[in-house]
Motif scaffolding. Structure first.
Motif, mmCIF file in Angstrom:
data_model
loop_
_atom_site.group_PDB
_atom_site.id
_atom_site.type_symbol
_atom_site.label_atom_id
_atom_site.label_comp_id
_atom_site.label_asym_id
_atom_site.label_seq_id
_atom_site.Cartn_x
_atom_site.Cartn_y
_atom_site.Cartn_z
ATOM 1 N N UNK A 80 0.843 -1.194 0.000
ATOM 2 C CA UNK A 80 0.000 0.000 0.000
ATOM 3 C C UNK A 80 0.880 1.247 0.000
ATOM 4 N N UNK A 81 0.692 2.126 -0.982
ATOM 5 C CA UNK A 81 1.317 3.436 -0.950
ATOM 6 C C UNK A 81 2.538 3.633 -1.811
ATOM 7 N N UNK A 82 3.133 2.584 -2.337
ATOM 8 C CA UNK A 82 4.381 2.758 -3.085
ATOM 9 C C UNK A 82 4.157 3.065 -4.562
ATOM 10 N N UNK A 83 2.947 2.807 -5.067
ATOM 11 C CA UNK A 83 2.620 3.078 -6.468
ATOM 12 C C UNK A 83 1.238 3.737 -6.541
ATOM 13 N N UNK A 84 0.942 4.407 -7.670
ATOM 14 C CA UNK A 84 -0.374 5.044 -7.783
ATOM 15 C C UNK A 84 -1.527 4.043 -7.682
ATOM 16 N N UNK A 85 -1.333 2.841 -8.199
ATOM 17 C CA UNK A 85 -2.350 1.806 -8.131
ATOM 18 C C UNK A 85 -1.748 0.526 -7.579
ATOM 19 N N UNK A 86 -2.541 -0.216 -6.829
ATOM 20 C CA UNK A 86 -2.095 -1.477 -6.268
ATOM 21 C C UNK A 86 -3.260 -2.457 -6.293
ATOM 22 N N UNK A 87 -2.994 -3.685 -5.902
ATOM 23 C CA UNK A 87 -4.015 -4.723 -5.876
ATOM 24 C C UNK A 87 -4.406 -5.018 -4.442
ATOM 25 N N UNK A 88 -5.701 -5.033 -4.170
ATOM 26 C CA UNK A 88 -6.203 -5.477 -2.875
ATOM 27 C C UNK A 88 -6.747 -6.891 -3.053
ATOM 28 N N UNK A 89 -6.167 -7.822 -2.351
ATOM 29 C CA UNK A 89 -6.630 -9.206 -2.412
ATOM 30 C C UNK A 89 -7.838 -9.359 -1.496
ATOM 31 N N UNK A 90 -8.973 -9.746 -2.073
ATOM 32 C CA UNK A 90 -10.225 -9.862 -1.332
ATOM 33 C C UNK A 90 -10.732 -11.289 -1.349
ATOM 34 N N UNK A 91 -11.261 -11.728 -0.227
ATOM 35 C CA UNK A 91 -11.980 -12.997 -0.174
ATOM 36 C C UNK A 91 -12.934 -12.967 1.010
ATOM 37 N N UNK A 92 -13.874 -13.906 1.018
ATOM 38 C CA UNK A 92 -14.828 -14.007 2.115
ATOM 39 C C UNK A 92 -15.028 -15.459 2.509
ATOM 40 N N UNK A 93 -15.218 -15.677 3.812
ATOM 41 C CA UNK A 93 -15.417 -17.007 4.351
ATOM 42 C C UNK A 93 -16.580 -17.001 5.328
ATOM 43 N N UNK A 94 -17.434 -18.018 5.300
ATOM 44 C CA UNK A 94 -18.486 -18.119 6.316
ATOM 45 C C UNK A 94 -17.899 -18.611 7.634
ATOM 46 N N UNK A 95 -18.403 -18.088 8.742
ATOM 47 C CA UNK A 95 -17.968 -18.505 10.067
ATOM 48 C C UNK A 95 -19.086 -19.301 10.741
ATOM 49 N N UNK A 96 -18.699 -20.354 11.443
ATOM 50 C CA UNK A 96 -19.696 -21.193 12.111
ATOM 51 C C UNK A 96 -19.834 -20.864 13.589
ATOM 52 N N UNK A 97 -18.775 -20.311 14.155
ATOM 53 C CA UNK A 97 -18.713 -20.043 15.586
ATOM 54 C C UNK A 97 -17.565 -20.808 16.202
ATOM 55 N N UNK A 98 -16.839 -20.167 17.081
ATOM 56 C CA UNK A 98 -15.700 -20.800 17.727
ATOM 57 C C UNK A 98 -14.383 -20.569 17.025
ATOM 58 N N UNK A 99 -14.394 -19.843 15.891
ATOM 59 C CA UNK A 99 -13.146 -19.565 15.198
ATOM 60 C C UNK A 99 -12.324 -18.508 15.935
#
Length: 254
Positions: free
Chosen positions: A176-195
């Motif tokens: 973050x911050x070293x170039x005008x554009x960068x890549x943000x790696x995104x993902x999502x996970x369901x949580x069951x509880x207890x994680x």
């Protein structure tokens, strides 16, 4: 419900701490950043990144316009988190180009937001997210944006010992911050509880083998105790970097 605790220390070698973390339980948000750059610029970049992410999620002012695009593979919450990091990238880069002492500064970042049992994850660089579930193995959720990771993706059978001594071993391919554009790696996970989610800078996970980290997590304990154990273990193992940990536990709302 998300409960979280974070701690950071400059470690035993570095003269200052260029790591930064943020926790906002009202937003169910945790973030860790590891800055880089001379003249304390790394500290500036990391603290800016954390503050921009926190303030952006708090105000949600960028949600309507999606100035950095919308990733159809994740929810609006995930896109909001990604947009916040893109905004941090722009602000850090603009300051770096306008201020000679901050030229070239940047920061890694890993951030999570939990909403209704769905965990949105965003990261850039080599700060990491791990998840531990009781009775299960520790799982590394993020993949480093690094030269070593890129080499391993092309040739998984390459000699690991060679990579550990290679002069490019610490090179990051996306921050973050070293170039005008960068890549943000995104993902999502369901949580069951207890994680139990574990966010770390590389001063921690770079000094603790996965098996040892998994053993520490399997011993349980409250958030503060486990965070301190991870940090102290990294320092005892010879970490030469700043060390930062945020640990968060999830249980479904009643």
């Amino acid at each position: 419900m998300l409960r979280a605790y974070g701690m950071t220390d400059k470690g035993r070698v570095r003269p200052s701490n260029e790591d930064c973390f943020g926790v906002d339980l009202g937003l169910r948000l945790c973030v860790v950043a590891d800055g880089m750059g001379g003249h304390n610029a790394g500290e500036v970049a990391a603290s800016m990144a954390v503050e921009v992410v926190l303030s952006s999620i708090r105000t949600a002012s960028i949600e309507a316009a999606w100035p950095f695009g919308f990733d159809q593979n994740v929810s609006a919450t995930g896109n909001l988190l990604g947009s916040a990091i893109h905004l941090a990238n722009k602000q850090i880069y603009d300051l770096a180009t306008a201020t000679p002492d901050y030229a070239g500064m940047g920061t890694t970042i890993v951030a999570i937001v939990e909403r209704a049992g769905m965990l949105s994850i965003a990261h850039a660089g080599d700060s990491r997210l791990y998840i531990y579930e009781r009775g299960r193995a520790l799982t590394k959720v993020t993949e480093d944006d690094s030269w070593i990771a890129a080499v391993l993706s092309r040739d998984p059978k390459i000699d690991q010992a060679t990579l550990k001594s290679h002069p490019m071993r610490h090179a990051l391919t996306n921050v973050v911050g070293s170039r005008p554009k960068m890549t943000v790696n995104l993902k999502e996970l369901p949580l069951r509880g207890g994680e139990r989610m574990v966010l770390t800078s590389d001063g921690v996970h770079g000094a603790i083998e996965p098996a040892q980290m998994g053993e520490i997590m399997s011993q349980g304990g409250d958030l503060q105790t486990v965070a301190a154990t991870l940090m102290n273990t990294a320092l005892s193992n010879g970490s030469r970097d700043n060390v930062t940990v945020v640990i968060a536990d999830y249980e479904p709302d009643k």
